[in-house]
Design an enzyme around this catalytic site. Sequence first.
Site, PDB file in Angstrom:
ATOM      1  N   SER A 162       0.814  -1.215   0.000  1.00 31.00           N
ATOM      2  CA  SER A 162       0.000   0.000   0.000  1.00 31.00           C
ATOM      3  C   SER A 162       0.853   1.274   0.000  1.00 31.00           C
ATOM      4  O   SER A 162       1.640   1.493  -0.905  1.00 31.00           O
ATOM      5  CB  SER A 162      -0.959  -0.030   1.192  1.00 31.00           C
ATOM      6  OG  SER A 162      -2.022   0.868   1.021  1.00 31.00           O
ATOM      7  N   ASP A 181      -5.248  -4.153  -3.060  1.00 26.93           N
ATOM      8  CA  ASP A 181      -4.295  -3.807  -1.999  1.00 26.93           C
ATOM      9  C   ASP A 181      -4.082  -4.989  -1.042  1.00 26.93           C
ATOM     10  O   ASP A 181      -5.026  -5.512  -0.451  1.00 26.93           O
ATOM     11  CB  ASP A 181      -4.863  -2.607  -1.238  1.00 26.93           C
ATOM     12  CG  ASP A 181      -3.863  -1.951  -0.309  1.00 26.93           C
ATOM     13  OD1 ASP A 181      -3.053  -2.668   0.289  1.00 26.93           O
ATOM     14  OD2 ASP A 181      -3.909  -0.714  -0.190  1.00 26.93           O
TER      15      ASP A 181
END
Length: 410
Positions: free
Chosen positions: A56, A302
């Site tokens: 991320s 993610d």
Amino acid sequence: MCLKNLGIHCDQNNVPNIVVLGSGGGLRAMIALLGTLVELKKQNFLDAVMYLCGVSGSTWCMSLLYGDGKWSENLMYLEKELCKNLSNFSWHIRKAIKSLEESSKDEHYSLTDFWASCLVYQILQQFDENELADHREASETGINPYPIYAAVDKEKLNEEGVNFPGTWFEFTPHEVGYTALGAFVSTKLFGSEFENGKLKKRGKKKHICYMQGLWGSALGSIEEILKFIRDSLALFLQRSVYSDEDMFSHRLGSVWGVSKMVWKTIQCALTWKWGTTNNFLYNCPNFQSSYLVKTKVISLIDAGLAINSAYPLVLRAKRRADLIISFDFSSGDPFETIKRTATYCQKNGIAFPKIEDQEMDKENPSECYIFQGDKSCPTVMHFPLFNNANCSGNTQLMKQVMKEALPDSD
């Protein structure tokens, strides 16, 4: 040589593989990882690091750095430049609209395209149109650690949960693929159409900004994400209709193009379509036992939605990690990533040090924890960003201030 200069002696055939992990945490994680790397450089330790792996927000920092072939040598300068860029508003709505209009022509257009052009571009204040494969040179000289970026298969995460190894998908400048399966394809062919193990049709090249959107797609709650999408679409429509900067015929064409993009984005939001791309393992004869062989299209999101630090990638046996230095930039439980990793390893028979032997006070964490096991598993050093050393007893207050000031991820 780096270790020798630090007073750690080992022969050339027995150099430990050292990994640095950066967790997710949006812009906070990006800035914190940059500061961490700067400090590792100042301590003359960065040159001993073999792999740099991120999730991320940490991937945003990494992908910006590897645009410079000698970033580890130019780190202080790059830090100043990044700070300067973040303080200048350089998001251009017309550029974002143009990118989205073009992306929406693709059959695999998803909210990831929208996220990259509208949110990531705004946060990072730059639209990087280079490709991940362009970072090969920065990864091959031996000057910089080797970069590994994490994502997870959205459908398998929903079906199998966080402890399924086949969920994890990794990206490097050379190859992308499923870590647990040992199934990879050249990074240059990511998104291309394959069948029976052979290339059928090359896919459209994916720029770094898109990849940053894919790797960092978990910011905020679903409600916040939907509100951001609605507000952005309204802005785009308003701008295309009322702009007086263009000729009428051109503006009419723009309105039509934007309208089609808006409609396609709404469809993606209704089906929650993220990171859709061709599956290079479709009908691949070498992986008949894999669930992926019958799947033509996959969705990547993610990795922080599974474990907010990419331990499953660096614990790949062939990477032979001896020391994992994990920097956790989460605003929640500072031990959640390592607890989830310990559970993941236990359920999948992966060697990992026991963590139950140490007291971990999430309300008042120390600045560093060291977990060691036998020779079959790596030593892990765990550094929570919010701790009783750098927050001076005000850990919870500091967390709240940072959470309100910077975009966050789980």
